[in-house]
Design a protein around this motif. Structure first.
Motif, PDB file in Angstrom:
ATOM      1  N   ARG A   1       0.834  -1.196   0.000  1.00 32.33           N
ATOM      2  CA  ARG A   1       0.000   0.000   0.000  1.00 32.33           C
ATOM      3  C   ARG A   1       0.874   1.254   0.000  1.00 32.33           C
ATOM      4  NH1 ARG A   1      -4.366   1.630   4.628  1.00 32.33           N
ATOM      5  NH2 ARG A   1      -5.043   3.544   3.647  1.00 32.33           N
ATOM      6  N   ARG A   2       1.937   1.241   0.761  1.00 32.58           N
ATOM      7  CA  ARG A   2       2.853   2.377   0.826  1.00 32.58           C
ATOM      8  C   ARG A   2       3.548   2.588  -0.524  1.00 32.58           C
ATOM      9  NH1 ARG A   2       7.006   2.112   5.560  1.00 32.58           N
ATOM     10  NH2 ARG A   2       5.035   1.590   6.548  1.00 32.58           N
ATOM     11  N   GLU A   3       3.958   1.500  -1.157  1.00 32.98           N
ATOM     12  CA  GLU A   3       4.605   1.595  -2.474  1.00 32.98           C
ATOM     13  C   GLU A   3       3.635   2.142  -3.516  1.00 32.98           C
ATOM     14  OE1 GLU A   3       6.156  -2.270  -3.405  1.00 32.98           O
ATOM     15  OE2 GLU A   3       7.461  -2.259  -1.648  1.00 32.98           O
ATOM     16  N   ARG A   4       2.387   1.685  -3.455  1.00 30.41           N
ATOM     17  CA  ARG A   4       1.362   2.159  -4.397  1.00 30.41           C
ATOM     18  C   ARG A   4       1.094   3.645  -4.189  1.00 30.41           C
ATOM     19  NH1 ARG A   4      -1.065   2.253  -9.139  1.00 30.41           N
ATOM     20  NH2 ARG A   4      -3.304   2.378  -9.036  1.00 30.41           N
ATOM     21  N   THR A   5       1.027   4.059  -2.925  1.00 27.67           N
ATOM     22  CA  THR A   5       0.806   5.473  -2.618  1.00 27.67           C
ATOM     23  C   THR A   5       1.953   6.321  -3.154  1.00 27.67           C
ATOM     24  OG1 THR A   5      -0.477   4.937  -0.651  1.00 27.67           O
ATOM     25  CG2 THR A   5       0.467   7.144  -0.752  1.00 27.67           C
ATOM     26  N   ARG A   6       3.170   5.862  -2.966  1.00 27.61           N
ATOM     27  CA  ARG A   6       4.335   6.587  -3.473  1.00 27.61           C
ATOM     28  C   ARG A   6       4.288   6.687  -4.997  1.00 27.61           C
ATOM     29  NH1 ARG A   6       9.692   7.829  -1.754  1.00 27.61           N
ATOM     30  NH2 ARG A   6      11.086   7.970  -3.555  1.00 27.61           N
ATOM     31  N   GLN A   7       3.923   5.588  -5.665  1.00 29.91           N
ATOM     32  CA  GLN A   7       3.820   5.581  -7.121  1.00 29.91           C
ATOM     33  C   GLN A   7       2.794   6.608  -7.592  1.00 29.91           C
ATOM     34  OE1 GLN A   7       1.932   2.180  -8.941  1.00 29.91           O
ATOM     35  NE2 GLN A   7       3.127   2.419 -10.810  1.00 29.91           N
ATOM     36  N   LEU A   8       1.643   6.640  -6.950  1.00 30.99           N
ATOM     37  CA  LEU A   8       0.591   7.583  -7.349  1.00 30.99           C
ATOM     38  C   LEU A   8       1.027   9.025  -7.138  1.00 30.99           C
ATOM     39  CD1 LEU A   8      -2.552   5.705  -6.012  1.00 30.99           C
ATOM     40  CD2 LEU A   8      -1.820   5.951  -8.394  1.00 30.99           C
ATOM     41  N   ILE A   9       1.716   9.294  -6.045  1.00 27.74           N
ATOM     42  CA  ILE A   9       2.218  10.645  -5.783  1.00 27.74           C
ATOM     43  C   ILE A   9       3.232  11.045  -6.845  1.00 27.74           C
ATOM     44  CG2 ILE A   9       3.633  12.020  -4.194  1.00 27.74           C
ATOM     45  CD1 ILE A   9       2.195  10.442  -1.910  1.00 27.74           C
ATOM     46  N   GLU A  10       4.137  10.137  -7.186  1.00 26.99           N
ATOM     47  CA  GLU A  10       5.137  10.436  -8.207  1.00 26.99           C
ATOM     48  C   GLU A  10       4.492  10.676  -9.573  1.00 26.99           C
ATOM     49  OE1 GLU A  10       7.813   7.129  -7.937  1.00 26.99           O
ATOM     50  OE2 GLU A  10       8.878   7.998  -6.219  1.00 26.99           O
ATOM     51  N   LEU A  11       3.498   9.869  -9.921  1.00 31.84           N
ATOM     52  CA  LEU A  11       2.809  10.058 -11.206  1.00 31.84           C
ATOM     53  C   LEU A  11       2.069  11.392 -11.229  1.00 31.84           C
ATOM     54  CD1 LEU A  11       1.483   6.442 -11.785  1.00 31.84           C
ATOM     55  CD2 LEU A  11       3.317   7.607 -13.043  1.00 31.84           C
ATOM     56  N   GLY A  12       1.431  11.739 -10.133  1.00 35.14           N
ATOM     57  CA  GLY A  12       0.777  13.047 -10.043  1.00 35.14           C
ATOM     58  C   GLY A  12       1.776  14.177 -10.184  1.00 35.14           C
ATOM     59  N   GLY A  13       2.959  13.984  -9.611  1.00 35.98           N
ATOM     60  CA  GLY A  13       4.015  14.981  -9.737  1.00 35.98           C
ATOM     61  C   GLY A  13       4.438  15.183 -11.173  1.00 35.98           C
ATOM     62  N   LEU A  14       4.453  14.115 -11.954  1.00 35.32           N
ATOM     63  CA  LEU A  14       4.795  14.234 -13.372  1.00 35.32           C
ATOM     64  C   LEU A  14       3.744  15.041 -14.131  1.00 35.32           C
ATOM     65  CD1 LEU A  14       6.154  10.654 -14.140  1.00 35.32           C
ATOM     66  CD2 LEU A  14       7.469  12.782 -13.922  1.00 35.32           C
ATOM     67  N   VAL A  15       2.488  14.868 -13.771  1.00 31.14           N
ATOM     68  CA  VAL A  15       1.415  15.642 -14.410  1.00 31.14           C
ATOM     69  C   VAL A  15       1.638  17.130 -14.148  1.00 31.14           C
ATOM     70  CG1 VAL A  15      -1.070  16.114 -14.371  1.00 31.14           C
ATOM     71  CG2 VAL A  15      -0.253  13.754 -14.324  1.00 31.14           C
ATOM     72  N   VAL A  16       1.980  17.457 -12.912  1.00 27.27           N
ATOM     73  CA  VAL A  16       2.247  18.852 -12.556  1.00 27.27           C
ATOM     74  C   VAL A  16       3.514  19.341 -13.253  1.00 27.27           C
ATOM     75  CG1 VAL A  16       2.830  20.404 -10.647  1.00 27.27           C
ATOM     76  CG2 VAL A  16       1.037  18.680 -10.349  1.00 27.27           C
ATOM     77  N   LYS A  17       4.580  18.545 -13.194  1.00 33.46           N
ATOM     78  CA  LYS A  17       5.871  18.917 -13.781  1.00 33.46           C
ATOM     79  C   LYS A  17       5.756  19.191 -15.281  1.00 33.46           C
ATOM     80  CE  LYS A  17      10.612  17.279 -13.488  1.00 33.46           C
ATOM     81  NZ  LYS A  17      11.082  18.008 -12.316  1.00 33.46           N
ATOM     82  N   ALA A  18       4.911  18.439 -15.962  1.00 29.54           N
ATOM     83  CA  ALA A  18       4.714  18.636 -17.403  1.00 29.54           C
ATOM     84  C   ALA A  18       3.896  19.886 -17.705  1.00 29.54           C
ATOM     85  CB  ALA A  18       4.027  17.411 -18.005  1.00 29.54           C
ATOM     86  N   GLY A  19       3.337  20.510 -16.692  1.00 30.54           N
ATOM     87  CA  GLY A  19       2.556  21.721 -16.898  1.00 30.54           C
ATOM     88  C   GLY A  19       1.113  21.471 -17.259  1.00 30.54           C
TER      89      GLY A  19
END
Length: 84
Positions: free
Chosen positions: A3-21
């Motif tokens: 669950r912790r790994e999945r949460t980290r993955q989702l946070i990182e993917l969301g960060g990419l959405v933001v990073k891409a603008g």
């Protein structure tokens, strides 16, 4: 632990959405973002899959490298990619 790994993955993917603008460029319109992701998924299911993956991979690697050098990756200028 999973669950912790999945949460980290989702946070990182969301960060990419933001990073891409994408959040700013769409006005944080979730339906638009979802529609764009559906379009990407459709392309990955098509005969253009390998070409798209290669192109996007190169662009992503360049953006990460540029970011690591301290450059502003997401300055909202159009991408003029010579890769195709």
């Amino acid at each position: 632990m999973k669950r912790r790994e999945r949460t980290r993955q989702l946070i990182e993917l969301g960060g990419l959405v933001v990073k891409a603008g994408l959040v700013e460029l769409t006005g944080d319109d979730r339906a638009t973002l979802y529609g764009a992701f559906i379009s990407v998924a459709a392309k990955l299911r098509s005969e253009e899959r390998e070409q798209a993956l290669a192109l996007w991979h190169r662009r992503g690697k360049r953006a990460f490298a540029s970011d690591a050098e301290g450059d502003a990756v997401n300055d909202c200028r159009p991408v003029h990619d010579t890769d195709g």
